[in-house]
Design a protein around this motif. Sequence first.
Motif, short mmCIF file in Angstrom:
data_model
loop_
_atom_site.label_atom_id
_atom_site.label_comp_id
_atom_site.label_asym_id
_atom_site.label_seq_id
_atom_site.Cartn_x
_atom_site.Cartn_y
_atom_site.Cartn_z
N UNK A 120 -42.12 -76.22 -5.34
CA UNK A 120 -41.33 -76.61 -6.50
C UNK A 120 -41.39 -75.53 -7.58
N UNK A 121 -42.59 -74.99 -7.80
CA UNK A 121 -42.74 -73.94 -8.80
C UNK A 121 -41.98 -72.67 -8.40
N UNK A 122 -42.03 -72.34 -7.11
CA UNK A 122 -41.33 -71.14 -6.64
C UNK A 122 -39.82 -71.31 -6.76
N UNK A 123 -39.31 -72.49 -6.43
CA UNK A 123 -37.87 -72.73 -6.55
C UNK A 123 -37.45 -72.72 -8.01
N UNK A 124 -38.26 -73.32 -8.88
CA UNK A 124 -37.95 -73.32 -10.31
C UNK A 124 -37.94 -71.90 -10.86
N UNK A 168 -41.23 -66.03 9.34
CA UNK A 168 -41.55 -67.22 8.56
C UNK A 168 -41.39 -66.97 7.07
N UNK A 169 -41.78 -65.75 6.66
CA UNK A 169 -41.67 -65.39 5.25
C UNK A 169 -40.20 -65.35 4.82
N UNK A 170 -39.34 -64.82 5.70
CA UNK A 170 -37.92 -64.73 5.41
C UNK A 170 -37.30 -66.13 5.29
N UNK A 171 -37.64 -67.01 6.22
CA UNK A 171 -37.11 -68.37 6.19
C UNK A 171 -37.57 -69.09 4.93
N UNK A 172 -38.83 -68.91 4.58
CA UNK A 172 -39.37 -69.53 3.37
C UNK A 172 -38.65 -69.02 2.12
N UNK A 173 -38.41 -67.72 2.07
CA UNK A 173 -37.73 -67.11 0.92
C UNK A 173 -36.32 -67.66 0.77
N UNK A 174 -35.58 -67.72 1.89
CA UNK A 174 -34.21 -68.23 1.84
C UNK A 174 -34.19 -69.70 1.44
N UNK A 175 -35.15 -70.49 1.96
CA UNK A 175 -35.21 -71.92 1.63
C UNK A 175 -35.45 -72.13 0.14
N UNK A 176 -36.27 -71.27 -0.46
CA UNK A 176 -36.59 -71.40 -1.88
C UNK A 176 -35.41 -70.98 -2.75
N UNK A 177 -34.72 -69.94 -2.35
CA UNK A 177 -33.66 -69.37 -3.19
C UNK A 177 -32.28 -69.97 -2.96
N UNK A 178 -32.04 -70.61 -1.82
CA UNK A 178 -30.68 -71.03 -1.46
C UNK A 178 -30.06 -71.95 -2.52
N UNK A 179 -30.75 -73.02 -2.90
CA UNK A 179 -30.19 -73.97 -3.86
C UNK A 179 -30.00 -73.36 -5.24
N UNK A 180 -31.00 -72.66 -5.79
CA UNK A 180 -30.77 -72.04 -7.11
C UNK A 180 -29.60 -71.06 -7.13
N UNK A 181 -29.47 -70.23 -6.09
CA UNK A 181 -28.38 -69.26 -6.04
C UNK A 181 -27.04 -69.97 -5.95
N UNK A 182 -26.96 -70.97 -5.07
CA UNK A 182 -25.71 -71.69 -4.87
C UNK A 182 -25.26 -72.37 -6.15
N UNK A 183 -26.18 -73.05 -6.83
CA UNK A 183 -25.84 -73.74 -8.08
C UNK A 183 -25.46 -72.75 -9.18
N UNK A 184 -26.24 -71.69 -9.30
CA UNK A 184 -26.01 -70.73 -10.39
C UNK A 184 -24.64 -70.08 -10.28
N UNK A 185 -24.26 -69.69 -9.07
CA UNK A 185 -23.00 -68.98 -8.89
C UNK A 185 -21.80 -69.92 -8.98
N UNK A 186 -21.88 -71.06 -8.30
CA UNK A 186 -20.70 -71.94 -8.24
C UNK A 186 -20.45 -72.68 -9.54
N UNK A 187 -21.50 -73.16 -10.21
CA UNK A 187 -21.30 -73.87 -11.47
C UNK A 187 -20.84 -72.93 -12.57
N UNK A 188 -21.23 -71.68 -12.48
CA UNK A 188 -20.73 -70.67 -13.42
C UNK A 188 -19.20 -70.62 -13.36
#
Length: 219
Positions: free
Chosen positions: A135-139, A2-22
């Motif tokens: 929201x705070x964790x994703x930010x 559950x912790x792994x799924x939660x971590x991936x859910x929080x990080x997926x969007x920020x990582x995807x945006x950061x890398x691709x928009x760069x």
Amino acid sequence: MDSLISTIAIWALPVLLAITLHEAAHGYVARHFGDPTADLAGRITLNPFKHIDPVGTILVPGAILTLSSLFGGGGVLFGWAKPVPVDFSRLRQPKADMLWVAAAGPFVNFVMAIGWAVLFKVALSTPHSVYTIPMMKMADAGIQINAVLMLLNLLPIPPLDGGRIAVSLLPHRLAWKYSRIEPYGFPILLVLLFTGVLGQLLWPMMAAFRVLLATLFGF
């Protein structure tokens, strides 16, 4: 799990945006200065699927997050997208314009870090709800990944953006000699990573950047 799924859910969007928009930013600025290569390849787009590299965008960040979630630790989370094709010879002023093309990626990461900091402040300031902590964790994740990519890419090691900026700024003779480091840039980066030197370089700069954001936005 559950912790792994939660971590991936929080990080997926920020990582995807950061890398691709760069990467998209490099192509957009290159087109502005006369090189249509990325545009013709369909790479000037906000569609992340056009930029995803299976290894750099998914496997490497996913492995780092998985190991961090399962075993703890604070390794440097990073990744990469498919490089946007840029033909520097087609720029109107190749040496001078190279600076702006190279700086575009880190600049976009800086802007996104500011955006995530605003979201963190909003989450912190609104009444507590079931969405506040996620929201705070994703930010926070957005701030971290963008800070890493911005600062990592500004290291003056060709072919990183900082290396290309250095080549653009150096006198012609020195620039030519410095650019010859490029074939060895990635091995140098790997050595710095696995010896821990990369973390020692990045963490103080990241800490200073986060303090700056916290001071500006009051959190």
